[in-house]
Scaffold this motif. Structure first.
Motif, PDB file in Angstrom:
ATOM      1  N   GLU A  48     -10.573   6.329  -4.174  1.00  0.00           N
ATOM      2  CA  GLU A  48     -10.483   4.868  -4.158  1.00  0.00           C
ATOM      3  C   GLU A  48     -11.425   4.248  -5.204  1.00  0.00           C
ATOM      4  O   GLU A  48     -12.249   3.389  -4.913  1.00  0.00           O
TER       5      GLU A  48
ATOM      6  N   LYS B 129       0.824  -1.205   0.000  1.00  0.00           N
ATOM      7  CA  LYS B 129       0.000   0.000   0.000  1.00  0.00           C
ATOM      8  C   LYS B 129       0.864   1.264   0.000  1.00  0.00           C
ATOM      9  O   LYS B 129       0.530   2.263  -0.651  1.00  0.00           O
TER      10      LYS B 129
ATOM     11  N   TYR C 249      -1.132   4.720  -1.120  1.00  0.00           N
ATOM     12  CA  TYR C 249      -2.353   4.917  -0.328  1.00  0.00           C
ATOM     13  C   TYR C 249      -2.134   6.066   0.665  1.00  0.00           C
ATOM     14  O   TYR C 249      -1.078   6.150   1.316  1.00  0.00           O
TER      15      TYR C 249
END
Length: 703
Positions: free
Chosen positions: A689, A639, A644
């Motif tokens: 997202e 991630k 992220y």
């Protein structure tokens, strides 16, 4: 060393079977089950000898080592090698002196007693030695018939040499000469290994050395593949050959520690040396897991990363940013297979070689993660046994026999044994207890590459279309970005009762993605298929993502995108990581126009074992829960790589997860293209997202 060759492995991972009550020690903890030592009458070398017949010719000498060790143990038990009391006669003298000193015999009757005792003793020992010789004759006959061995084969010579020593022992006890001298078996064995490998290389070079192939001045190499014209040492890293059988043969025991030192310190890499390094790591991992059975997930991850840094990072650093072996321009293919308790591994290997246009150019690196029944009761996966009155599934995990070894199935098949003998099958065995997911298995498998031209990663439950190898090579060469082109797809499915696979259906295109909504998967990006091309293409066109279960590329991919040793217990996320790393390192991803392999997709109802179930048992916490805790930490590495918003360096440090950034700069995005360019290329929006529609991928317009 334990019976199967694994050091320090006895009784460490034992959990009760579903049918046997758990016994507890005085402190209330479950007692560990242990495999009882091999008894004097068990032939501990029999399985070694059988498997070596199917392995490399050089390793036949190990059978002699096992046999001679056994003979010396028998001699020692009978007092024949007891130098403190002078052999068999010395034993009798000592017994008689004890009888005299205790008043049970008189010196006057000593001679008669001594003669009777020596006669009885001698007859008994000679009879036992003759019996041993008869036993080995029967075993030799059995092995000869089992493997259809020709007269004068190496096994026959080894056994007859051992029996010759037995005859010498019997003769010495009958007064016909002296006792045979002990031999330096380790030294003789190591010398013989080197000599046998030289003979093997010379024999193959003489047979194939000057044959021209494809009209380009190539010749067959001793490994069965082809190399460019040159001297006989054009591929020295393939020697000594490391046998794929028996399971858990230790490379360090066969070749010594120097083979690892040469890899790490002397720039003399060999496949066998790399296997030894990986096996050493697995031994240390076993110890770590035993010592941390009740540790927290944070502690386990910290210690695993430290272990990988100590034992795997030196190998990575020694060959950073360069190919560990020279890439052979001979059209050879290396297939990386990570097999977790896979009952189809043997058949997958058979199909791969049977259908290949050039089986002599196919090499396999298989990581066999099996339950071998070593100190543990093997278990099934979660099996569905029916439904309850509310329609919910009734599930059960049951005891089962140890897993079948697909490498053994393949290498003992007379039709395919030649590929094992020639070094085309490279195997690393991992006990189920040390298995921690596909990412680690694929890392190990990539290290078994030996300089082949092409690299293909696949699962171990496949079917192949005729001449799949030739057709994939032709397809990747048609890609506009070749040689920096990767073919990848989700193959079509098959069932075990299906007819032979013919291939030819239109290849899938990996053009879509979603952010997972599963709590277990932590919103990781999952890739999926998009539209098929509307018309036939004259060459493959680009797609957005790589499937971990199948991709095909030139082997230089391993230099640019080395597999990451720091992703244990991680199941999700490897595909998005592979895709972004490859693309940012300058590799373009293509969909093959036709499917040439088929894959067995495995729904949960099949009841096959899963590695996360094993993780729960190893750490004494049954179920997938503890593996999920471990993955919660390691998945942050991926991630963070993707970008992220909640996986920044500051956030990881605040959570105490900074360990997941170990050596991150070597296994993260490349510097040929930027991460922001990748996100735009694939229409991934990390803020919302969401994954957008990729026009160029679904419309097949980007060549």
């Amino acid at each position: 060393m334990s019976e199967n060759g694994i050091k320090g492995n006895k009784g460490d991972f034992s959990y009760p079977s579903s049918t046997t009550p758990t016994k507890h020690s005085a402190n209330g903890k479950p007692k560990r089950k242990r495999i009882s030592p091999v008894s004097k009458n068990d032939d501990g070398g029999a399985r070694i000898i059988v498997a070596l017949i199917a392995g490399a010719g050089a390793a036949f000498l190990l059978a002699l080592l096992m046999l001679m060790s056994r003979l010396e143990a028998e001699e020692l038990n009978n007092g024949l090698l007891n130098s403190n009391v002078g052999g068999a006669k010395g034993v009798d003298d000592q017994i008689m002196m004890e009888e005299i000193s205790q008043g049970h015999a008189s010196p006057g009757g000593l001679l008669l007693q001594q003669e009777d005792r020596m006669k009885n003793r001698r007859e008994k020992l000679v009879s036992q030695v003759r019996k041993m010789k008869h036993v080995y004759d029967k075993k030799l006959d059995k092995f000869t018939r089992m493997f259809d061995l020709p007269p004068g084969n190496p096994l026959e010579r080894i056994v007859h040499e051992g029996e010759g020593r037995l005859d010498g022992i019997a003769g010495a006890m009958e007064g016909k000469g002296g006792m045979p001298k002990k031999v330096d078996m380790r030294g003789d064995f190591e010398d013989a290994i080197r000599e046998d490998n030289e003979r093997y290389k010379a024999k193959q070079a003489k047979r194939e050395g000057r044959d021209k192939t494809d009209g380009v001045g190539e010749r067959q190499a001793s490994t069965g593949g082809v190399v460019r014209d040159g001297d006989e040492d054009s591929a020295p890293h393939l020697y000594p050959l490391f046998p794929p059988l028996p399971a858990h043969t230790m490379a360090e025991d066969l070749f010594g520690k120097k083979i690892m030192t040469d890899v790490l310190s002397h720039d003399k890499p060999t496949v066998a040396g790399i296997v030894a390094i990986l096996q050493r790591f697995l031994r240390k991992l076993h110890q770590l897991l035993v010592e941390n059975k009740h540790s927290t997930s944070d502690d386990v991850i910290q210690k695993y990363f430290a272990l990988a840094t100590e034992y795997l990072a030196p190998l990575e650093e020694a060959y950073r940013d360069r190919s560990i072996f020279p890439v052979r321009e001979d059209g050879s293919i290396f297939m990386s297979l990570g097999a977790y308790r896979d009952h189809l591994l043997g058949e997958t290997l058979r199909q791969a070689f049977k259908t290949a246009a050039y089986p002599e150019r196919l090499f396999v690196g298989a990581v066999v993660q099996n339950c071998f029944g070593i100190d543990v009761q093997c278990r099934t996966g979660v099996e569905v046994k029916g439904k309850d009155k509310n329609g919910r599934p009734i599930t059960k995990i049951s005891d089962r026999q140890p897993d079948v070894n697909g490498i053994e199935q393949f290498c003992t098949d007379p039709d395919y044994k030649q590929y094992c003998d020639s070094g085309q099958i490279r195997a690393l065995y991992v006990n189920e207890t040390e298995s921690n997911g596909p990412t680690t298995a694929r890392y190990f498998a990539s290290k078994l590459w030996g300089g082949e031209t092409y690299f293909v990663q696949a699962d171990a439950h496949l079917r192949f279309a005729p001449e799949w190898d030739r057709l994939y090579v032709e397809e990747v060469k048609l890609a506009k970005s070749y040689p920096k082109a990767v073919l990848s797809a989700y193959p079509p499915g098959f069932s075990e009762g299906d007819p032979p696979y013919k291939g030819g259906s239109r290849g899938t295109r990996l053009c879509t993605c979603t952010f997972s909504e599963s709590d277990v998967e932590h919103k990781i990006l999952r890739i999926n298929t998009g539209n098929n091309c509307r018309a036939e293409e004259d060459a493959p066109s680009q797609i957005a993502y790589i499937a971990a279960g199948f991709f095909f590329a030139r082997a230089e991919f391993l230099v640019d995108v080395p597999f990451d040793p720091y992703l244990p217990w991680c199941f999700m996320g490897e595909e998005i990581a592979l895709s972004l790393r490859a693309w940012t390192h300058g590799w373009d991803i293509y969909a093959p126009r036709k499917n040439l392999i088929a894959h067995q997709y495995r729904p949960g109802r099949m009841g096959l074992p899963k590695f996360w179930e094993n993780t729960g048992r190893v750490f004494g916490r049954p179920g997938p829960g503890f593996n999920t805790e471990l993955q919660t930490i390691t998945i942050q590495r991926i991630k963070h790589m993707v970008g992220y918003k909640e996986s920044t360096t500051d956030w990881l440090e605040g959570k105490g997860y900074q360990v997941v950034l170990t050596d991150f700069e070597h296994y993260g995005p490349g510097d040929i293209r930027t991460m922001s360019a990748f996100l735009e290329h694939t229409k991934i929006d990390l803020q919302t997202e969401r994954c957008g529609h990729i026009d160029w991928c679904n419309d097949c317009t980007l060549k």
